[in-house]
Design an enzyme around this catalytic site. Structure first.
Site, mmCIF file in Angstrom:
data_model
loop_
_atom_site.group_PDB
_atom_site.id
_atom_site.type_symbol
_atom_site.label_atom_id
_atom_site.label_comp_id
_atom_site.label_asym_id
_atom_site.label_seq_id
_atom_site.Cartn_x
_atom_site.Cartn_y
_atom_site.Cartn_z
ATOM 1 N N THR A 1 0.841 -1.198 0.000
ATOM 2 C CA THR A 1 0.000 0.000 0.000
ATOM 3 C C THR A 1 0.873 1.245 0.000
ATOM 4 O O THR A 1 2.080 1.185 0.240
ATOM 5 C CB THR A 1 -0.917 0.072 1.230
ATOM 6 O OG1 THR A 1 -0.154 0.478 2.373
ATOM 7 C CG2 THR A 1 -1.603 -1.239 1.506
ATOM 8 N N ASP A 2 0.261 2.375 -0.230
ATOM 9 C CA ASP A 2 0.911 3.640 0.066
ATOM 10 C C ASP A 2 0.573 3.996 1.518
ATOM 11 O O ASP A 2 -0.128 3.257 2.219
ATOM 12 C CB ASP A 2 0.443 4.722 -0.909
ATOM 13 C CG ASP A 2 1.485 5.822 -1.100
ATOM 14 O OD1 ASP A 2 2.317 6.025 -0.192
ATOM 15 O OD2 ASP A 2 1.473 6.483 -2.148
ATOM 16 N N TRP A 3 1.066 5.109 1.969
ATOM 17 C CA TRP A 3 1.030 5.544 3.358
ATOM 18 C C TRP A 3 -0.398 5.534 3.938
ATOM 19 O O TRP A 3 -1.264 6.284 3.515
ATOM 20 C CB TRP A 3 1.616 6.943 3.451
ATOM 21 C CG TRP A 3 1.888 7.496 4.800
ATOM 22 C CD1 TRP A 3 1.048 8.257 5.553
ATOM 23 C CD2 TRP A 3 3.108 7.377 5.552
ATOM 24 N NE1 TRP A 3 1.665 8.624 6.728
ATOM 25 C CE2 TRP A 3 2.932 8.101 6.755
ATOM 26 C CE3 TRP A 3 4.323 6.734 5.335
ATOM 27 C CZ2 TRP A 3 3.938 8.192 7.730
ATOM 28 C CZ3 TRP A 3 5.316 6.829 6.296
ATOM 29 C CH2 TRP A 3 5.125 7.545 7.475
ATOM 30 N N ALA A 4 -0.636 4.640 4.891
ATOM 31 C CA ALA A 4 -1.891 4.592 5.670
ATOM 32 C C ALA A 4 -3.131 4.367 4.822
ATOM 33 O O ALA A 4 -4.242 4.697 5.254
ATOM 34 C CB ALA A 4 -2.056 5.876 6.495
#
Length: 763
Positions: A303-306
């Site tokens: 995933t990307d950040w959060a």
């Protein structure tokens, strides 16, 4: 015979090693508890295990918190760590110490001794390492059109990243830079699918090695991002919705990722936004059906950040965090970049498996992909690399490569009456907010996320002003800022700074070098509401133009800020993009004629904020005035077109031809053109081959598409014949409304420079 045998033996050794790794992976998965499997799917940021006031920050200098580290790695079995601490670059020695200590806990204190996978955004060099070589950002590399330099830059980045004990970079960006308002446009190679595909593969080969031997201590694992269509937002703002029909998705956005997967890239990061109403992190059709099944991607999907948390708190398609985890993992996510509060992800995913809402088969598939990367990187045998083993780190040799990339990317857009190159004895006034800034030369993702800490690390390099003084002498160069960026302000905040003094100083100058653009930004902080360059910079440009002195406008910007309010008053315009630490010297060498510019625009430079059409567009965007009462017309009016770029010499194209006039499907189309340097100095020229489908039955065709390019060097009077080979299936087909590829018989035009040749394709 011996060489062939050795090659075959080496190939077999790699194949057997992969087969052996797969056996080890399966044996390891059988030993793992559910909690250990889930831990491998979790990634946390370094601040979480650093000593500090909370999990969101660390003390400076950073120091690991042994209890926090034990909780994360031993109790929760976390499998990956990313990022730096305190949003600040570290020395290679400190990187080694931190990652060594993390790996010690992972490989000595955990039950199964599985190493940590450490990743960092090393996007234009080892960007979070003090003393590393900073290359031009990707948009500038796209302007260079130089495949060899792109690969060389990635090789050096891999070397210096490994010198920092880091085996994994979140690069390259393969998104199309189609949207000039977008805050991450400069992280792409440009707006064209073929350009992005070609340079993306070169960057992967540079990072991973020709045969993807990422276990080599001078190679790293690459991460393709952001799958898929991340830049194609309606608003032009980061992480906002896009609406992309199936034909456009496959025609424009997919090719670079498909080629990169075929090139063997080990990992891929997912688009943080929303396509057609569905967050991509929850899109099973894109992540599993398209990416894993159709494209056959065997690597790690991160995933990307959060962004799993965002499915609940931002996108509101999940009522709880647990629902968000279920959606993302079932869609095809293998690793969650959490990045802070990892406990909810781990606890929720364990519960979901026990409840039968996420299958053990899906968990095993994700863990298999994580372990596959760790084995490929040889982390089980060598969990860290030591900075002492990398003597070329930050070397002059590497710096010269960065300089060369900057020199070949900088693009001459306008040169009225051959104002450039300048006489080295001329008196120049240098002004503008970008004239004396290392921060703006580098852009974001340089020593810190937003690039605001560049001054702490780049003091040994030269700004534009400093480079000019070194070349022209202190007495010939006057610097007055005129406009300065607001200290500690947002990227778009600037203010008048001795503007009237700058205007008065023009009287003593032969030439004004006006350095305008943007301060550093990326992601959401870089969103904008007005594509025009700032009011203060516009005012400075107009007041200087009123003096009547010749002006060289130097643009130092991540995206094409509109300059039409004063462009006509500029005698010469040079686009420097974000050229890196060596960009000041490269720019000045071009201004003074020591280097002949050869960069070509990797995007369409718009003339107006409401006319941001890329070169890839439909005929209706530039139709001629119709007869009758309803006299519709369309005005395609870019400031500068995709591929534009001037030189200090001139090139003449002639004898564009194909080997025949008519082809059958499956036959290669051979194209040639002769290019001659008709000027007085040696120069490099990029030969672009475009095609145009004159009729398509399913969807209206694009006006033209780039199919090939080649960069050549010619001495004065020298000619070269450049040959290209096209495939009808790959280069003349298109995707229909149902997302299926079509190759239709009919007439096509092939274009190089101003020349055209028509061919016919039959069944």
């Amino acid at each position: 015979m011996t060489i062939a045998f050795l090659f075959l033996a080496g190939f077999c050794q790699v194949a057997w090693a992969q087969k052996d790794d797969e056996a080890k992976i399966e044996a390891l998965i059988k030993k793992m508890t559910l909690e250990e499997k889930v831990g491998q799917m979790a990634q946390i940021t370094l601040d979480v295990v650093g000593k500090g006031e909370n999990i969101y920050s660390s003390y400076d200098p950073v120091e690991l918190d042994k209890e926090a580290l034990k909780k994360a790695l031993v109790d929760y079995k976390i499998g990956s760590v990313l990022n730096t601490a305190n949003n600040k670059a570290l020395t290679p020695k400190r990187w080694y110490e931190i990652i060594r200590d993390i790996q010690k806990v992972a490989m000595k204190d955990t039950r199964l001794k599985i190493p940590i996978l450490y990743g960092v955004d090393e996007i234009h060099g080892a960007t979070y390492t003090a003393g590393a070589t900073m290359f031009p950002q990707q948009i500038a590399q796209g302007a260079s059109r130089n495949r060899d330099l792109v690969r060389k830059g990635a090789e050096i980045t891999a070397y210096e990243t490994r010198a920092s004990s880091i085996p994994w970079t979140f690069s390259p960006v393969l998104d199309l830079g189609l949207e000039p308002r977008f805050s991450r446009m400069w992280e792409s190679f440009g707006e064209d699918p073929y350009l992005c595909t070609q340079l993306g593969v070169e960057m992967i080969n540079g990072y991973e090695g020709e045969n993807n031997t990422v276990g080599d201590p001078e190679h790293i694992a690459s991460c393709l991002k952001h799958f898929l269509g991340y830049h194609a937002t309606i608003s032009g703002k980061d992480r906002t919705p896009g609406y992309i029909p199936e034909d456009a998705l496959r025609e424009y956005h997919l090719p670079s990722f498909k080629a990169a997967i075929e090139a063997g890239a080990h990992t891929i990061m997912i688009n943080s936004g929303i396509i057609n109403g569905v967050p991509v992190h929850a899109n099973y059709e894109l992540l599993t059906k398209l990416l894993k099944e159709e494209l056959g991607f065997k690597g790690l999907v991160v995933t990307d950040w959060a962004d799993i948390e965002n499915l609940q708190r931002r996108d509101r398609i999940a009522e709880t965090n647990k629902d968000a985890v279920m959606l993302a993992i079932n869609a095809g996510i293998d690793m969650s970049m959490i990045p802070y509060q990892y406990e909810p992800f781990c606890n929720d995913l364990v519960a979901l498996v026990k409840e039968g809402k996420v299958s053990m088969e899906r968990i095993d598939d994700a863990v298999r992909r994580v372990l596959r990367v760790k084995f490929a990187l040889n982390l089980f045998e060598a969990p860290t690399t030591n900075y002492k083993d990398y003597p070329k780190f930050g070397s002059d040799e590497f710096g010269k490569a960065a300089y060369q990339m900057a020199a070949e990317s900088i693009t001459l857009l306008k040169n009225t009456d051959d104002l450039l190159p300048l006489d080295k004895s001329a008196k120049v006034l240098v002004t503008g907010p970008n004239a004396n800034s290392m921060r703006t030369l580098n852009g974001a993702w340089t020593y810190s996320w937003q690039g605001d800490r560049v001054p702490e690390f780049a003091g040994d390099y030269n700004t534009i002003v400093e480079a000019l003084k070194n070349k022209m002498g202190e007495k010939n160069v006057t610097f007055v800022p005129g406009v300065s960026y607001t200290e500690g302000g947002k990227y778009y905040e600037d203010e008048a700074d001795q503007m009237e003094e700058a205007v008065k100083s023009a009287a003593q100058a032969d030439v004004i070098i006006l350095c305008l653009g943007e301060n550093t930004y990326t992601e959401k902080p870089g969103d904008l509401n007005d594509l025009y360059i700032s009011e203060n910079q516009t005012e400075l440009a107009k007041k200087l133009a009123a003096t009547g002195k010749p002006i060289v406008l130097v643009l130092n910007e991540g995206r094409p800020r509109v300059i039409s309010r004063f462009e006509q008053q500029m005698n010469a315009i040079v686009q420097a993009y974000l050229p890196g630490n060596h960009g000041g010297e490269a720019l000045v060498d071009i201004l003074l004629g020591d280097v002949n510019p050869s960069g070509k625009l990797p995007y369409t430079y718009p003339r107006y904020p409401n006319a941001t059409i890329s070169y890839i567009h439909k005929p209706s965007e530039e139709q001629k005035k119709a007869e009758g009462v309803y006299n519709y017309e369309a005005d395609y009016n870019p400031q500068f077109e995709f591929g534009h770029g001037l030189s200090y010499t001139t090139f003449e194209y002639s004898n564009l031809k194909t080997d025949k006039a008519s082809y059958k499907k499956g036959e290669a189309i051979k194209v040639s053109v002769t290019v001659k340097n008709t000027g007085k100095v040696e120069g490099k020229e990029v030969v672009h081959l475009f095609s145009s489908d004159l009729f398509a039955s399913s969807v209206t065709p694009d006006v033209k598409r780039l199919r090939r390019f080649e960069k050549i060097s010619l001495k004065p009077g020298e000619s070269k014949t450049v040959d290209f080979t096209l495939s009808p299936e790959a280069d003349l087909s298109y995707f229909g409304r149902d997302g299926k590829k079509l190759l239709e018989a009919g007439d096509f035009e092939l274009m190089i420079d101003d020349a055209k040749v028509k061919i016919h394709l039959s069944e």
